[in-house]
Design an enzyme around this catalytic site. Structure first.
Site, mmCIF file in Angstrom:
data_model
loop_
_atom_site.group_PDB
_atom_site.id
_atom_site.type_symbol
_atom_site.label_atom_id
_atom_site.label_comp_id
_atom_site.label_asym_id
_atom_site.label_seq_id
_atom_site.Cartn_x
_atom_site.Cartn_y
_atom_site.Cartn_z
ATOM 1 C CB CYS A 120 -0.934 0.003 1.208
ATOM 2 S SG CYS A 120 -2.324 1.151 0.975
ATOM 3 C CB CYS A 122 -1.947 4.816 3.284
ATOM 4 S SG CYS A 122 -1.905 3.251 4.150
ATOM 5 C CB CYS A 130 -4.540 3.705 -0.238
ATOM 6 S SG CYS A 130 -5.033 3.480 1.485
ATOM 7 C CE LYS A 197 -8.040 -1.530 3.922
ATOM 8 N NZ LYS A 197 -6.685 -1.062 3.642
ATOM 9 N NE ARG A 207 -7.239 4.404 8.487
ATOM 10 C CZ ARG A 207 -8.395 4.722 7.932
ATOM 11 N NH1 ARG A 207 -9.015 5.850 8.265
ATOM 12 N NH2 ARG A 207 -8.941 3.922 7.036
ATOM 13 C CD GLU A 235 -14.179 -4.045 -4.894
ATOM 14 O OE1 GLU A 235 -13.186 -4.475 -5.509
ATOM 15 O OE2 GLU A 235 -14.396 -2.825 -4.724
ATOM 16 C CE LYS A 250 -7.655 -4.079 6.922
ATOM 17 N NZ LYS A 250 -6.578 -3.390 6.332
ATOM 18 C CE1 TYR A 315 -1.794 -5.738 14.009
ATOM 19 C CE2 TYR A 315 -4.202 -5.899 13.950
ATOM 20 C CZ TYR A 315 -3.019 -5.413 13.419
ATOM 21 O OH TYR A 315 -3.048 -4.623 12.310
HETATM 22 C C1 PBG Z 1 -3.372 0.129 4.606
HETATM 23 C C2 PBG Z 1 -3.967 -0.788 5.608
HETATM 24 C C3 PBG Z 1 -4.854 -0.515 6.659
HETATM 25 C C4 PBG Z 1 -4.967 -1.684 7.396
HETATM 26 C C5 PBG Z 1 -4.213 -2.647 6.746
HETATM 27 N N1 PBG Z 1 -3.623 -2.098 5.636
HETATM 28 C C6 PBG Z 1 -5.492 0.741 7.118
HETATM 29 C C7 PBG Z 1 -6.374 1.518 6.270
HETATM 30 O O1 PBG Z 1 -6.883 1.099 5.226
HETATM 31 O O2 PBG Z 1 -6.556 2.671 6.672
HETATM 32 C C8 PBG Z 1 -5.745 -1.860 8.663
HETATM 33 C C9 PBG Z 1 -5.300 -2.963 9.553
HETATM 34 C C10 PBG Z 1 -5.832 -2.904 10.932
HETATM 35 O O3 PBG Z 1 -6.651 -2.041 11.301
HETATM 36 O O4 PBG Z 1 -5.411 -3.759 11.729
HETATM 37 N N2 PBG Z 1 -4.183 0.587 3.625
#
Ligand code: PBG
Length: 326
Positions: A120, A122, A130, A197, A207, A235, A250, A315
């Protein structure tokens, strides 16, 4: 006289009987453990909203990967926290970038542990989106972002990543990444696509951990509306057509119906991401003494597997592996 209704109660009478008829079993082998790798030396910064999770410099990330590996967890998912950001996300595809360096270090130390890399932009963009942002309008530009994402994925593969996992949700990125990987000689590197997602409040703690909150606007133009389930199937189908090897849903817990529907829509492996906010909720309640952490975690994660996930990104993974080992 035994009524047929008593049948279920008879098989619940003791632990051995319950074990015999149990339909879903968690094992350490179900999990991928996310690790936040930070630039710098000897860094171990706690993330306030995620007790037990840290931003780790490479030496500590290797140690944490070793701990996961020794607990029987088959893979780690790497997120990078670079020391500099810009408007081209150049740290994302730098051969000496944080994820690339961490991947090499972990593969050197633990060749048998799968290294999955989050692809990604971001974390590397000064604005936190992103993709590439058009200055005047603030719009996230889909097609120009694809090139950078593809370069990022190939640079991870070059560093030794076993699986690349695009999480950006730009349209067409799986095809773009597949083409770049193949051209660069990484035909055998699988893509685990964050297929469905959602634009979720449950990414909040992440974040903070990754320093990737958008500086303006939000991610709703590229991430999914939580109200939509059929769209998740669209998707997923697109990602499968474009060449995804594993598809992901997710977050996990608010979307178990989506996990189930994706499971039924494809025969490819399905992953579910038990995200940072889901982790934070259980941890916070447990720290207050409001919930039994082990039981709550095992129940939540068993639910994700029961819904149809083959792979759980969490986690909690090392804790679960520890509890399973007794
Ligand atoms: C990056 C990304 C995100 C997460 C995984 N890859 C955050 C987002 O889209 O803002 C979130 C993972 C988590 O909350 O554990 N784009």
């Amino acid at each position: 006289m035994a009524f047929p209704q008593q049948r279920l109660r008879r098989t619940r009478r003791n632990a051995a009987l319950r074990g015999l008829v149990r339909e879903t079993h968690l094992t350490p082998g179900d999990f991928i453990y996310p690790i936040f790798v930070a630039a710098g030396e000897d860094v171990k910064n706690p993330i306030a909203s995620m007790p037990g999770i840290f931003q780790l410099s490479i030496n500590h990330a290797v140690a944490e990967a070793k701990r996961a590996h020794s607990l029987g967890i088959p893979g780690v998912l790497l997120f990078g926290i670079p020391d500099e950001k810009d408007e081209a996300a150049s740290g994302a595809y730098d051969a000496e970038g944080i994820v690339q360096l961490a991947t090499r270090a972990i593969k050197d130390a633990l060749p048998g542990l799968l290294v999955v890399t989050d692809v990604c932009l971001c974390e590397y963009m000064s604005h936190g989106h992103c993709g590439v942002v058009e200055k005047d309008t603030g719009e996230v530009l889909n097609d120009v972002s694809l090139e950078l994402l593809a370069r990022t994925a190939s640079s991870h593969a070059e560093a030794g990543a076993d699986i690349v996992a695009p999480s950006d949700m730009m349209d067409g990125r799986v095809a773009a990444i597949r083409a770049d990987l193949d051209r660069e000689g990484f035909e055998n590197t699988p893509i685990m696509a964050y297929a469905a997602k959602y634009a979720s409040a449950f990414y909040g703690p992440f974040r903070e951990a990754a320093g990737s909150a958008p500086q303006f606007g939000d991610r709703r133009s590229y991430q999914m509306d939580p109200a939509n389930a059929r769209e998740a199937l669209v998707e997923t189908e697109l990602d499968v057509e474009e060449g995804a090897d594993i598809v992901m849903v997710k977050p996990a817990l608010p979307y178990l119906d989506v996990v189930r529907r994706v499971r039924e829509a494809t025969d490819l492996p399905v992953a579910a991401y038990n995200v940072s906010g889901e982790y934070a909720m259980i941890k916070a309640a447990a720290q207050n003494g409001w919930i039994d952490e082990e039981r709550a975690v095992m129940e939540a994660l068993t639910g994700i597997k029961r819904a149809g996930a083959d792979i759980i990104i969490s986690y909690h993974a090392p804790d679960v592996a520890g509890w399973l080992a007794g």
